[in-house]
Write a protein that holds these residues in place. Structure first.
Motif, PDB file in Angstrom:
ATOM      1  N   MET A  45       0.816  -1.213   0.000  1.00 41.80           N
ATOM      2  CA  MET A  45       0.000   0.000   0.000  1.00 41.80           C
ATOM      3  C   MET A  45       0.851   1.264   0.000  1.00 41.80           C
ATOM      4  O   MET A  45       0.717   2.113  -0.884  1.00 41.80           O
ATOM      5  N   ILE A  46       1.724   1.370   1.004  1.00 42.89           N
ATOM      6  CA  ILE A  46       2.490   2.600   1.204  1.00 42.89           C
ATOM      7  C   ILE A  46       3.983   2.284   1.172  1.00 42.89           C
ATOM      8  O   ILE A  46       4.523   1.720   2.131  1.00 42.89           O
ATOM      9  N   PRO A  47       4.678   2.608   0.069  1.00 43.96           N
ATOM     10  CA  PRO A  47       6.125   2.373  -0.002  1.00 43.96           C
ATOM     11  C   PRO A  47       6.875   3.327   0.926  1.00 43.96           C
ATOM     12  O   PRO A  47       6.532   4.511   1.010  1.00 43.96           O
ATOM     13  N   LEU A  48       7.884   2.800   1.605  1.00 42.22           N
ATOM     14  CA  LEU A  48       8.715   3.652   2.454  1.00 42.22           C
ATOM     15  C   LEU A  48       9.447   4.693   1.610  1.00 42.22           C
ATOM     16  O   LEU A  48       9.895   4.404   0.497  1.00 42.22           O
ATOM     17  N   GLU A  49       9.538   5.903   2.148  1.00 36.16           N
ATOM     18  CA  GLU A  49      10.237   7.024   1.511  1.00 36.16           C
ATOM     19  C   GLU A  49       9.656   7.358   0.142  1.00 36.16           C
ATOM     20  O   GLU A  49      10.356   7.814  -0.761  1.00 36.16           O
TER      21      GLU A  49
END
Length: 343
Positions: A45-49
């Motif tokens: 869902m939400i990639p880091l950086e």
């Protein structure tokens, strides 16, 4: 005085950029490079950086869902009990809601006041304000914050969201947070349903450069049949395959609000939902009533769906009163049109 100072700072950065030589990389060097596997704030869902946009129509629970994401990440627990998260401290920049409302929503989902979540509420933060950027980056550095949620794009953007060059400049500034090791989640509004062409990404309000600039786009829609059912879809995930659409139930008690994962949405239902949006858009944009055959062809031109799916979608719209039909007088052919808006 402050504006002059900011302008001088911009000129200084431009001169530094002009004097810096480009660093080119050969294909051989690229092959020799080693990169870590995809890292996630919330898996798939939400990639880091990276930058993730969560969008929805008004009252679609998009802010609630992002708060739920923030709580899961702050705890290092699975989002909705299914999607693994990476624990980190969080800053929520809320330019939409009064702190009273933020407090009410957070307490209804989790009463733990010790979570590492911090709030910057209605301070007039603007992404392209260099001074404001530095202040927020310093807060993140001082408190060890690795993730920032922003509600919403329209409140932190002082340019025209419909102009590609303006939005390109906006995201250039926002990506400075990513370069500093911070993951960004940005809440944004969607177009009115009749104005979106059915494809999930086209629902985003404003320039197409908004979708192009982000690493992930998640859309939240409330069911027309049951206001307590939300459909979560993904139009873009730069570093992996998009997840399949799924449904969430919303349940309220006197003191709490619960969100429960119900499972993946049947693909046929998702196609029907897209077909409905295209039908409404086609009828709204047409200067004349449309024959059912014309509607079927219009939907097929936008989405890879069969005639049966389109006809089922149209039948449901007619049953709900969102579309009206009448005989054209030619070989019993039916034509469709939108109801006249009430005054």
């Amino acid at each position: 005085m402050e504006s002059i100072k900011n302008k001088l700072e911009e000129i200084k950065k431009e001169l530094e950029t002009e004097s810096r030589e480009y660093n080119i990389i050969s294909l051989g060097s690229l092959h020799e490079m080693e990169f870590p596997e995809n890292a996630w704030a919330i898996r798939n869902m939400i990639p880091l950086e990276g930058i993730t946009i969560v969008s929805g129509a008004p009252s679609s629970f998009k802010t609630w869902i992002t708060f739920l994401m923030a709580i899961a990440i702050a705890k290092g627990e699975k989002f909705l009990g299914l999607f693994e998260s990476t624990q980190s401290k969080i800053l929520i920049i809320d330019e939409e809601n009064h702190l009273r409302e933020v407090k009410r929503r957070m307490e209804r989902m989790d009463k733990n006041g010790d979570l590492p979540i911090f709030f910057l509420s209605q301070e007039g933060f603007l992404v392209r304000d260099i001074s404001a950027q530095k202040k927020v980056l310093k807060i993140c550095q001082d408190k060890g914050i690795a993730m920032v949620f922003i509600d919403s794009l329209v409140r932190v953007n002082n340019a025209d969201e419909n102009v590609a060059t303006e939005m390109s400049a906006f995201f250039r500034e926002l990506k400075k947070f990513c370069k500093a090791g911070i993951t960004v989640v940005l809440i944004h509004h969607e177009r009115k349903e009749g104005l979106s062409k059915g494809a999930i990404g086209s629902r985003l309000r404003g320039s197409s450069d908004i979708l192009a600039a982000v690493d992930s786009h998640i859309s939240i829609r409330k069911s027309k049949d049951d206001k307590n059912i939300l459909t979560v879809e993904q139009s873009k995930l730069r570093c992996d395959k998009e997840f399949d659409p799924f449904d969430i139930s919303v349940r309220d008690t006197e003191d709490e609000t619960f969100f429960e994962y119900l499972g993946e949405r049947p693909k046929e239902l998702s196609k029907q939902q897209s077909a409905k949006a295209i039908i409404l858009s086609a009828l709204e944009e047409s200067s004349t009533d449309l024959a059912i055959k014309t509607i079927v062809e219009a939907v097929r031109g936008e989405e890879q769906v069969g005639d049966k799916t389109v006809r089922i979608a149209l039948k449901e719209l007619i049953k709900a009163g969102d579309v009206l039909e009448k005989s054209s007088g030619v070989k019993n052919e039916k034509i469709c049109y939108l109801p006249t808006p009430s005054a």
